[in-house]
Design an enzyme around this catalytic site. Structure first.
Site, PDB file in Angstrom:
ATOM      1  N   HIS A  78       7.063  24.217  22.955  1.00 49.17           N
ATOM      2  CA  HIS A  78       7.505  24.763  24.235  1.00 49.17           C
ATOM      3  C   HIS A  78       9.003  25.072  24.213  1.00 49.17           C
ATOM      4  CE1 HIS A  78       3.816  22.920  26.449  1.00 49.17           C
ATOM      5  NE2 HIS A  78       3.571  24.113  25.963  1.00 49.17           N
ATOM      6  N   HIS A 161      -1.105  19.912  30.994  1.00 46.84           N
ATOM      7  CA  HIS A 161      -0.292  19.934  29.781  1.00 46.84           C
ATOM      8  C   HIS A 161      -1.200  20.202  28.584  1.00 46.84           C
ATOM      9  CE1 HIS A 161       2.346  18.558  26.521  1.00 46.84           C
ATOM     10  NE2 HIS A 161       3.349  18.734  27.365  1.00 46.84           N
ATOM     11  N   GLU A 163      -1.187  19.214  25.544  1.00 47.92           N
ATOM     12  CA  GLU A 163      -1.599  18.016  24.808  1.00 47.92           C
ATOM     13  C   GLU A 163      -2.723  17.285  25.529  1.00 47.92           C
ATOM     14  OE1 GLU A 163      -0.053  13.564  23.778  1.00 47.92           O
ATOM     15  OE2 GLU A 163       1.484  15.126  23.883  1.00 47.92           O
ATOM     16  N   CYS A 231       5.221   7.490  21.247  1.00 47.83           N
ATOM     17  CA  CYS A 231       6.054   8.431  20.500  1.00 47.83           C
ATOM     18  C   CYS A 231       7.508   7.960  20.494  1.00 47.83           C
ATOM     19  CB  CYS A 231       5.955   9.826  21.117  1.00 47.83           C
ATOM     20  SG  CYS A 231       7.060  11.029  20.356  1.00 47.83           S
ATOM     21  N   SER A 259       8.944  23.025  29.113  1.00 41.07           N
ATOM     22  CA  SER A 259       8.968  21.855  28.233  1.00 41.07           C
ATOM     23  C   SER A 259       8.962  20.584  29.065  1.00 41.07           C
ATOM     24  CB  SER A 259      10.215  21.890  27.337  1.00 41.07           C
ATOM     25  OG  SER A 259      10.406  20.648  26.691  1.00 41.07           O
ATOM     26  N   SER A 260       7.884  19.835  28.974  1.00 34.92           N
ATOM     27  CA  SER A 260       7.740  18.602  29.751  1.00 34.92           C
ATOM     28  C   SER A 260       8.837  17.605  29.430  1.00 34.92           C
ATOM     29  CB  SER A 260       6.362  17.983  29.476  1.00 34.92           C
ATOM     30  OG  SER A 260       6.217  16.737  30.116  1.00 34.92           O
TER      31      SER A 260
END
Length: 342
Positions: A78, A161, A163, A231, A259-260
């Site tokens: 993103h 999102h 993902e 992460c 972009s989250s």
């Protein structure tokens, strides 16, 4: 801030060029901001998963240049700069598989895809290269393992999102999405069900802590992944921006609006410092934001390349006498192996 006349390659100091701010006022180019210290967040920018995805698409585009069409399902990461760079290389970005012709080369983005997308790609005879972040793949495998063991899987994440969409499509049984504590209280789960939770990788431990606590309070026997599965990049960047924001007068967070993780960095900076701005590049900077600032902090989302940071520094150097330093922080030395190309 837009220039009535400007020459970035020539004008490095006081050039006497007048600039017009977005509010209509005029400023003279040169050291109008005076002496300014720029503090760079550590870590910032590309994480290992994004680096792997970008390098993978670079390799694919180079290998098939002029011989086969290369497609990417959704944005590889993103970030507008990255996506536009690949478009110039001839990569075609699509939002659905029906846009990809049979026999083409298709690269999956870092965010991952559902099992249905993988199966449909095989049926179309596509040459598939999977650039999914290995940490996202790890979540996919956890979902599959929990589902196979008879657990109802709960995913902590943001609806819509990329993902999350891919993770929810890893098993045929429904995966329950919770976005906040209110969702935890309202979801309907059979009392006898075995429960397990996983989390979106671009959410940090801080982001998910309250929701996970609520899950454990309502469902005391729920199980979840080891905290080491969170992460590292998301947590490290958020920890850094919180510390940096307390040191500076203004924060510039580099990242695209979709972009989250970049938006989350902005939110955290604003919580510590009211003067914080999300920018795609130096072109978005309004110098009026920086008037009176003696320390400017710069961070970048996990999908923003370092070249954008350097361009911001160069741009600020046109308007201030800069001293640049990097804050103390975590050094990341993680790399992921690229997928093999057939």
């Amino acid at each position: 801030m837009e220039a009535v006349q400007q020459n970035h390659s020539v004008c490095r100091g006081y050039c006497g060029v007048m600039l017009r701010s977005r509010s209509g006022g005029f400023f003279r180019r040169g050291f109008m901001l005076g002496n300014v210290e720029v503090i760079l967040a550590r870590p910032r920018g590309f994480c290992a998963g994004v680096e792997r995805a970008v390098r993978t698409l670079e390799s694919v585009a180079s290998r098939y240049a002029g011989t086969r069409e290369v497609y990417a399902l959704h944005e590889i990461v993103h970030n507008l700069h990255v996506v536009n760079s690949f478009k110039k290389m001839g990569v075609k970005f699509v939002s659905a598989l029906h846009e990809v012709p049979e026999g083409a080369v298709l690269v999956f983005s870092a965010h991952g895809v559902s099992q249905q997308v993988k199966e449909e790609s095989r049926r179309k005879g596509l040459t598939v290269v999977d650039a999914t972040c290995p940490l996202v793949t790890k979540v996919h495998l956890e979902i599959q393992r929990y589902d196979k063991s008879g657990y109802q899987v709960i995913l902590v994440g943001h609806k819509g999102h990329r993902e999350v969409e891919g993770s929810m499509g890893q098993v045929s049984n429904p995966v329950v999405l919770v976005q906040n504590v209110q969702d935890v209280q309202s979801i309907k789960i059979p009392s006898a069900a075995k429960l397990a939770y996983v989390t979106q990788t671009t959410l940090s431990m801080d982001d998910t802590a309250e929701i996970i606590s609520a899950l454990k309070l309502r469902f005391p026997r729920i199980v979840g992944p080891d905290l080491r599965d969170i992460c590292y990049a998301t947590q490290n960047r958020q920890t850094a921006v919180k510390a940096m924001s307390q040191m500076v007068d203004v924060v510039l967070a580099i990242g695209s609006k979709n972009s989250s993780n970049s938006n989350r960095l902005l939110d955290l900076a604003k919580a510590q410092n009211a003067r914080a701005y999300l920018i795609d590049s130096y072109r978005n900077i309004d110098l009026e934001w920086l008037i009176g600032a003696r320390r400017i902090g710069i961070t970048a989302g996990a999908s923003a390349p370092e070249i954008l940071v350097q361009e911001v520094i160069d741009y600020l150097g046109l308007h201030a006498n800069l001293k640049v330093r990097t804050m103390d922080g975590v050094s990341e030395n993680i790399t992921f192996k690229l997928p093999e190309l057939d």
